[in-house]
Design an enzyme around this catalytic site. Sequence first.
Site, PDB file in Angstrom:
ATOM      1  CG  ASP A 324      -1.995   1.084   1.149  1.00  0.00           C
ATOM      2  OD1 ASP A 324      -2.509   1.325   0.049  1.00  0.00           O
ATOM      3  OD2 ASP A 324      -2.294   1.695   2.186  1.00  0.00           O
ATOM      4  CB  SER A 345      -6.949   2.771   0.005  1.00  0.00           C
ATOM      5  OG  SER A 345      -5.597   3.143  -0.098  1.00  0.00           O
ATOM      6  CD  GLN A 395      -4.548   1.342  -2.792  1.00  0.00           C
ATOM      7  OE1 GLN A 395      -4.091   2.457  -2.986  1.00  0.00           O
ATOM      8  NE2 GLN A 395      -4.118   0.547  -1.810  1.00  0.00           N
TER       9      GLN A 395
END
Length: 410
Positions: A324, A345, A395
Amino acid sequence: MSFVCKLQVSAMIWVRMIKLNIKCNSCWSAGCGTETSLVIFRGEKDLKKKLLVMSLNNQCRRRFQTNMAEKELGGSHESSGLIAKNNILEAKEALKSEQDEVSQSRNSQYQQDLKSVLVTSVLNLEKLDVDLYRGTHHWVPRTQRLFGGQIVGQALVAAAKSVSDSLYAHSLHCYFVRAGDPKVPVLYQVDRTRDGRSFTVRSVKAIQHGQPILICQASFQTLQPSPLQHQFPMPVVPPPEDLLTVEELIHHYLSKPDLAEEAKKGLKKLLANEVPIEIKPVNPAHFYRLGPEQPRRLFWGRARGHIGEGNMKLHCCVAAYVSDYALLGTALLPYPEYRAKFAASLDHSMWFHSTFRSDEWMLYECESPWAGSSRGLVQGRMWRRDGVLAASCSQEGVLRVKPVTEPSKL
């Protein structure tokens, strides 16, 4: 009144001194706590005031014996000089042997101290009940919201604790539904969705203040060989040994005399962050958005500290944490005239393809195929140094931007 005491290396060395057995509290090894001796040396001329006092543990005593033997060699007759010379050699060998033991012990302790904080703290969940765990925080981004990679990694840890050792994580799919509060810990509740012969599925809910902040599904598989094997080729980039870390780059930028004061403050704040990930950008100017670029970035990354071989589930959890980092920002690379005023996110998916070690350098390739409607889609691939594709991720996140008033001073 004088006392004569003898210390033994291999031969006897006679020295005028007082010897008292005490506990070692302030020796050269900073309080080893072992039974040793307090030695008070008597001067030849001044017996009243000139006293040298030392508390000797074993290693200190060896050093003392070597010094005494060297003095014997300098002021003795030929025969006693030969004995003293032997004493020096034997004392030095004994000292070297003990120093090696101390060095090995310190190296072991040093390696333990270097144990990755991702293992000892971030991903070390506390078990509260069956399938219920509590996680704590180590690093909080400047947004003062919990790092998404931390929640994903901890959720995968909780899921992995409910499956057998013969199963390996192969995928996870997560939705971020609320911002994480760094002031309170996170509870992870595991639901054993399905136990199959080849695949096992777990659902994990991350909870704060009685409400879910993340919903995750993780799937585990038994190892099954197959003749079907292919992958894309790994990008050709410089090795990590030829590149600078983010911290080294920041120090380089701070050394520039024309750097704006506001930029200095921002860089120093970045330097103060205790991020448990070590990063080496392949193209620093690209990494820091110093000009319009294609929505693609590459950097070498690894967990700080030592994790070691063995637990592949743990390495997958660490990789989920790392995945991430700097991923969503890839969608901003074509737009240096804008900066994010809000970024978060929305979901995060990951697939694990091959074995790897997350505490060794892996190339992280990030690219954004699409952005629009205040959202950005980013895909990532993690490559081992030998060219094997270790993991892939995808993502989507919210990206609300504002114009940059002045160009970067970097």
